[in-house]
Design an enzyme around this catalytic site. Structure first.
Site, PDB file in Angstrom:
ATOM      1  CE  LYS A 136      -4.038  -1.689   2.189  1.00 54.08           C
ATOM      2  NZ  LYS A 136      -5.297  -1.926   3.161  1.00 54.08           N
ATOM      3  CG  ASP A 177      -8.281  -0.001   3.231  1.00 51.54           C
ATOM      4  OD1 ASP A 177      -9.062  -0.811   2.187  1.00 51.54           O
ATOM      5  OD2 ASP A 177      -7.150  -0.031   3.150  1.00 51.54           O
TER       6      ASP A 177
END
Length: 275
Positions: free
Chosen positions: A65, A101
């Site tokens: 990420k 997210d």
């Protein structure tokens, strides 16, 4: 044939293909395909850069990420703020990075709390998932967050909290956890189940979002249910973050019910296989 994939390591048990492929089928997107690629963070740039034009986007899980954010040509405001990206979308001007997210946590909080107000939250853990959790809590209207963590990582989280307008405090596991949890309107746990297993009876005094979904239920959510509180698992968060990715990749509204049904069916199948 348009394609997308999830990148990470380990990746073989990822549920993202289940969600996205179910969405393609339900939306009538013939020929679309979603797969997975095993890659460490250092391998992500070359893999994405070398992908064929049929790949319209990538979902990114750990450990990639941070690398995804650095690699991108353009970055969403929320990804920049949080400091990581779980989504890469091919654009004419290059690769665009986003962090859905945030929407995963937001959707899970909606499922957990409905329209109930929440002003004070307990956040368990201060790792990567804590950051989108803070974003979603702030958007929800939470103003005060108590972070429960074994080490003081205030220096890492406080700048983000200040940007979000959150009042942040830190406590270790040697504090009065029962009093702290009873003062909270919601608890968000971002740590493995074993990390809090010894103190769940002290913590489980508010509605719980536990980002763990395998195995499910966790000791924390079981204890919260025994105390009369609702719980939501990480599979709900996973679904909501995928809905936004699906729409960014395809330009089509995500068939949410069908995607969530496919996810629940796969989780049930896996639980029966383990037994």
């Amino acid at each position: 044939m348009p394609r997308a994939a999830v990148l990470g390591s380990p990746i073989e048990h990822s549920l993202s293909p289940v969600l996205h492929n179910a969405g393609y089928e339900a939306a009538g997107l013939e020929g679309w395909d979603y797969t997975r690629f095993e890659t460490a963070a250092e391998g992500l740039p070359d893999l994405v850069r070398g992908s064929t034009p049929e790949f319209v986007g990538f979902s990114v899980t750990m450990p990639g990420k941070f690398a995804a954010l650095r690699f991108a040509d353009t970055v969403s405001e929320r990804a920049q703020l949080i400091g990581s990206a779980n989504t890469l979308v091919r654009k004419e001007e290059g690769w665009f990075a986003d962090n859905t997210d945030t929407e995963g946590v937001r959707g899970a909080l909606i499922e957990l709390l409905g329209d109930s107000p929440a002003r004070h939250a307990m956040l368990i853990g201060a790792g990567g998932t804590a950051r989108p959790a803070l974003w979603a809590l702030a958007e929800r209207g939470v103003s005060t967050v108590t972070v429960l963590n074994r080490s003081d990582r205030s220096a890492e989280l406080r700048p983000l909290a200040q940007e979000l307008g959150l009042e942040l405090s830190f406590t270790g596991f040697d504090g009065d956890l029962s009093a702290l949890s009873r003062a909270a309107d919601v608890i968000v746990s971002t740590v493995p189940a074993a990390a809090v297993e010894d103190c769940v009876f002290d913590i489980a005094h508010a509605p719980v979002l536990d980002v763990i979904y395998d195995p499910w239920p966790t000791p924390l959510t079981t204890c919260a249910a025994a105390n009369g509180y609702k719980s939501v698992g990480g599979h709900v968060m996973l679904a909501y973050q995928a809905f936004s990715q699906f729409e960014q990749f395809t330009g089509v509204a995500a068939p949410r019910e069908e995607m969530l049904n496919a996810l629940n069916e796969e989780l049930q199948r896996r639980s029966q296989t383990v037994k």
